[in-house]
Design an enzyme around this catalytic site. Sequence first.
Site, PDB file in Angstrom:
ATOM      1  N   GLY A 101      27.797  35.251 120.323  1.00 39.91           N
ATOM      2  CA  GLY A 101      28.867  34.343 120.886  1.00 39.91           C
ATOM      3  C   GLY A 101      29.402  34.957 122.107  1.00 39.91           C
ATOM      4  O   GLY A 101      30.061  34.340 123.276  1.00 39.91           O
ATOM      5  N   ASP A 326      36.368  42.652 114.321  1.00 40.11           N
ATOM      6  CA  ASP A 326      35.179  42.382 114.133  1.00 40.11           C
ATOM      7  C   ASP A 326      35.236  43.571 112.817  1.00 40.11           C
ATOM      8  O   ASP A 326      34.022  43.513 111.734  1.00 40.11           O
ATOM      9  CB  ASP A 326      34.250  43.051 114.739  1.00 40.11           C
ATOM     10  CG  ASP A 326      33.880  41.906 116.101  1.00 40.11           C
ATOM     11  OD1 ASP A 326      34.108  40.703 115.530  1.00 40.11           O
ATOM     12  OD2 ASP A 326      33.646  42.086 117.145  1.00 40.11           O
TER      13      ASP A 326
END
Length: 448
Positions: A101, A326
Amino acid sequence: MSGHGTAQPMTARKSGPLTGRAEVPGDKSISHRALIFGAMALGETRITGLLEGQDVLDTARAMRAFGAEVTRHGAGTWSVHGVGVGGFGEPADVIDCGNSGTGVRLIMGCMATTAMTATFTGDASLRKRPMGRVTDPLSLFGARAYGRSGGRLPMTVVGAASPVPVRYATPVASAQVKSAVLLAGLNAPGETAVIEREATRDHSERMLAGFGARVHVEKTAEGNVITLTGQPELRPQTVAVPRDPSSAAFPVCAALVVAGSDIFVPGVSQNLTRNGLYLTLVDMGADIMFENPREEGGEPVADLRVRFGPLSGIEVPPERAPSMIDEYPILSVVAAFAEGTTVMRGVRELRVKESDRIDAMARGLEACGVRVEEDEDTLIVHGMGPGGVPGGATATTHLDHRIAMSFLILGMASKQPVSVDDASPINTSFPVFTPLMTRLGAHLEPAQ
């Protein structure tokens, strides 16, 4: 099936103490940016410590497709002969960004203000992720995007022939969106500004300034305002990529939950926009020492000494989410071995990562005997104490590297082995994960 080949099931069994030195790879976010900014500079940029995971290799291939000369000279050592701001050539084929991404969104930004057309795709996971959050602000420059329903890949972007500068307030805390807008602003006249209510990782601002762009950051009542002066001549640089704190999270967290562990992790980035997990682990009582603080490649780094010890559940401050977005999957594993309950709020962004990470972690933890609660923006893990997780299940990774690594760490400290249905996505970000963890003493093997 993974996006890059046949599924590779893997099993983690209960480990003895993890010991030794964990040399984690270079930072993925900085590796992407070093290649992209090098391609937009005029001349040769030299890079050391580049992460050679599949995500970054896909970005290197994309920069070649836009006309830059990208060469590997040895392990982690690369050069990029850039074409200058506005110098990209139109690619002859579709740009495949694999699982990344970051790669696809930043590359869309850096070509969106040049008169060209490029088509982007990716693996099955990336094709599910929303691109509108980037193409919407890029349209303000004059670019146009045509994709599948819901603003998803494959997508064709038509760059603006006569771009205009933009002032854009990001609706979500996203370094990818911020960076895409700043990269687009490089080839637009005047000043482009991004306003973010919550600070996100600032690698783009740091590196743009290092390459010679005029970047001004100001805290205002609106939030952080990052202003970039367009149409600079970026100067090639020598970039030393620090070690990735998101990758370091896995051996660090493994040492915290595997009884008797004591490991050393050198040269980990301590950028304040990336260190939320480490602050949270310390709040939980983790035995982590931050030694020899210094600066490498324009980024603060330190060596970490990590030892097993008791941990307590906490409520993670929601404002910390952008600096550790994350790392919530591996934090939820640590929380499973803590005493008490860990509450993670403000994590809605996890639902639009490589997978719906809240759902993936909740289902996998439940299958391993851990009690979990969730809603759209919250994940709550009820800890079972050191060695208390039953395990004994196979977790579905949804082509997500962080989900795969998180459940393998869970299996290293659970009573029964834990398997993942596909470990191959780990190569996108941490290609040496298995040999590194094995050298420390982990028991990892292909699933039968």
